[in-house]
Design a protein around this motif. Structure first.
Motif, PDB file in Angstrom:
ATOM      1  N   GLU A 237      29.150  48.178  25.709  1.00 40.05           N
ATOM      2  CA  GLU A 237      27.780  48.626  25.949  1.00 40.05           C
ATOM      3  C   GLU A 237      27.089  47.710  26.952  1.00 40.05           C
ATOM      4  N   ASN A 238      27.387  46.414  26.858  1.00 34.55           N
ATOM      5  CA  ASN A 238      26.819  45.433  27.785  1.00 34.55           C
ATOM      6  C   ASN A 238      27.840  45.144  28.878  1.00 34.55           C
ATOM      7  N   LYS A 239      27.504  45.454  30.114  1.00 32.63           N
ATOM      8  CA  LYS A 239      28.450  45.286  31.210  1.00 32.63           C
ATOM      9  C   LYS A 239      28.867  43.834  31.401  1.00 32.63           C
TER      10      LYS A 239
ATOM     11  N   VAL B 158      29.974  44.138  42.335  1.00 31.16           N
ATOM     12  CA  VAL B 158      28.601  43.631  42.403  1.00 31.16           C
ATOM     13  C   VAL B 158      28.606  42.119  42.257  1.00 31.16           C
ATOM     14  N   ARG B 159      29.411  41.646  41.350  1.00 28.73           N
ATOM     15  CA  ARG B 159      29.501  40.201  41.113  1.00 28.73           C
ATOM     16  C   ARG B 159      29.996  39.478  42.369  1.00 28.73           C
ATOM     17  N   PHE B 160      31.027  39.998  42.980  1.00 30.05           N
ATOM     18  CA  PHE B 160      31.562  39.370  44.187  1.00 30.05           C
ATOM     19  C   PHE B 160      30.558  39.434  45.336  1.00 30.05           C
ATOM     20  N   SER B 161      29.862  40.558  45.462  1.00 29.56           N
ATOM     21  CA  SER B 161      28.924  40.729  46.575  1.00 29.56           C
ATOM     22  C   SER B 161      27.753  39.763  46.491  1.00 29.56           C
ATOM     23  N   ASN B 162      27.462  39.271  45.282  1.00 29.22           N
ATOM     24  CA  ASN B 162      26.367  38.318  45.101  1.00 29.22           C
ATOM     25  C   ASN B 162      26.783  36.885  45.395  1.00 29.22           C
TER      26      ASN B 162
ATOM     27  N   VAL C 283      34.224  48.990  35.286  1.00 26.77           N
ATOM     28  CA  VAL C 283      34.801  47.666  35.560  1.00 26.77           C
ATOM     29  C   VAL C 283      34.775  47.356  37.052  1.00 26.77           C
ATOM     30  N   ASN C 284      35.269  48.269  37.875  1.00 30.22           N
ATOM     31  CA  ASN C 284      35.311  48.014  39.314  1.00 30.22           C
ATOM     32  C   ASN C 284      33.917  47.811  39.896  1.00 30.22           C
ATOM     33  N   GLN C 285      32.985  48.632  39.462  1.00 29.23           N
ATOM     34  CA  GLN C 285      31.625  48.520  39.988  1.00 29.23           C
ATOM     35  C   GLN C 285      31.007  47.170  39.639  1.00 29.23           C
TER      36      GLN C 285
ATOM     37  N   SER D 282      41.781  35.542  41.376  1.00 30.61           N
ATOM     38  CA  SER D 282      41.833  35.263  42.813  1.00 30.61           C
ATOM     39  C   SER D 282      40.459  35.158  43.451  1.00 30.61           C
ATOM     40  N   GLY D 283      39.450  35.720  42.776  1.00 28.49           N
ATOM     41  CA  GLY D 283      38.124  35.740  43.367  1.00 28.49           C
ATOM     42  C   GLY D 283      38.018  36.726  44.507  1.00 28.49           C
ATOM     43  N   SER D 284      38.830  37.772  44.475  1.00 33.83           N
ATOM     44  CA  SER D 284      38.843  38.757  45.551  1.00 33.83           C
ATOM     45  C   SER D 284      38.825  40.165  44.990  1.00 33.83           C
ATOM     46  N   ALA D 285      37.839  40.956  45.415  1.00 32.73           N
ATOM     47  CA  ALA D 285      37.745  42.343  44.970  1.00 32.73           C
ATOM     48  C   ALA D 285      38.798  43.221  45.624  1.00 32.73           C
ATOM     49  N   GLU D 286      39.481  42.702  46.641  1.00 30.51           N
ATOM     50  CA  GLU D 286      40.500  43.502  47.324  1.00 30.51           C
ATOM     51  C   GLU D 286      41.665  43.850  46.410  1.00 30.51           C
TER      52      GLU D 286
END
Length: 352
Positions: free
Chosen positions: A53-55, A249-253, A243-245, A215-219
């Motif tokens: 419920e909590n992302k 968002v986390r990486f983009s910040n 999960v992907n979204q 890895s710290g990479s969304a790729e």
């Protein structure tokens, strides 16, 4: 197939896999249909449990532990299904065997990479413990030593892991293995291949999430699309989207870390570091004590979580290895797959 960085490629370059495993002349009996539906329904419920419920829970070690538990359960269910449909390995198509063995090797490699990263992260805990120990009896010399240990922790946490970097290639290979072998006039083979497909999709996706975390990479995230003909498809699509979204968002910040527990440690360290860089006479002892205690709590929570997750990864490694060994043993003896798994009771497997 498509990846996050290549959204224009079709996930099914080979056509509709459901049609490939549904040839004419291989009608399922009601019993086989019940077995398959039971497997897919269970998998759907398992995937739903991974949608919190909590992302923020997605970005935690506790969620990763739950995800690894779900993989163990799904792979155990594959072995149970193979037993329930009573399809001797001698009746397996060579392509099915090749796919299973090839995937198992890749999964073992991924487990080894994940275990090495968890061990590496936990080694950083020793550096923090050293820093906190030096602050038990504050002095200018101890402050210098504590600062040195914290600097070492930062360098260690930010260093790369070559094994994790190789996971991208392994995941690409896993995606390639999603191409289902054709099943000719075998209803039992159809059940087996469809169940294995579900397990492979879940495994490839969750392993890609782990690789992204480490890895710290969304790729490394995989945007997999599956046909809605599977009972678990809707649950999987919902999980993948959430999960992907959240991770992207986390990486983009530009956050320090994706893992919530690791970021909590970093926040505590950032509060502690300026305090111990000052002169001893100007340090507020109460503030120092509170910050040391906070850092100790967050570091211990991270270490314990890493230990628990490492045990689950090791458990998944053993599940994959036992399944591989059982298949090889069955090939030699002509027995039904998973009859020969050491320490496993067949009656228990049937009712699991």
């Amino acid at each position: 197939m498509s990846r996050a960085r290549d959204p224009h490629r079709s996930f099914f370059p080979f056509g509709n896999p459901f049609r490939m495993i549904s040839p004419k002349g291989s009608q399922m009996t009601p019993q086989l249909l019940r077995i398959l539906n039971s497997f897919e329904t269970t998998q759907a419920e398992r995937l739903k449990k991974l949608i919190p419920e909590n992302k923020d829970e997605i970005l935690s070690i506790s969620w990763m532990t739950l995800a690894m538990e779900s993989l163990c359960e799904t792979h155990n269910d594959i072995k149970t299904l193979a037993l329930d449909i009573e399809l001797p390995v001698s009746h397996w198509d060579e392509k099915w065997i090749d796919v299973y063995l090839d995937i198992s090797v890749k999964l073992l490699d991924i487990c080894i990479a994940f275990s090495s990263e968890l061990s590496r992260l936990n080694q950083g805990h020793l550096l923090l413990q050293c820093a906190l120990h030096n602050l038990n009896t504050p002095s200018p010399q101890q402050f210098v030593r504590a600062c040195s240990s914290i600097d070492g922790w930062r360098r260690h946490i930010n260093s790369g892991n070559p094994r994790i970097e190789k996971c991208g290639t392994i995941l690409d290979d896993l995606l390639g293995s999603l191409d289902l072998p054709k099943v000719k006039n075998s209803a039992k083979g159809k059940v087996l291949m469809q169940a294995m497909y579900g397990a492979k999709v879940q495994t490839a996706f969750l392993c890609s999430v782990f690789a992204a975390f480490f890895s710290g990479s969304a790729e490394k995230l995989l945007d997999l699309d599956v046909a809605d003909t599977y009972l678990w498809a809707q649950a999987f699509t919902s999980l993948r989207h959430v999960v992907n979204q959240e991770i992207k968002v986390r990486f983009s910040n530009g956050r320090f870390a994706v893992l919530r527990e690791l970021e909590a440690v970093d926040a505590s360290v950032k509060k502690l570091y300026p305090i111990i860089q000052g002169e001893l006479d100007t340090v507020e002892k109460e503030a120092l004590l509170e910050t040391v205690e906070e850092t100790s709590r967050t570091a211990e929570r991270l270490s314990q979580g890493l230990d628990h997750l490492a045990k689950e990864v090791d458990g998944f490694f053993r599940v994959v290895l036992s399944g591989r060994d059982a298949l090889l043993s069955s090939l030699r003896s002509g027995a039904i797959f998973c009859d020969t798994i050491p320490g496993v009771n067949m009656d228990e497997q049937r009712v699991k």
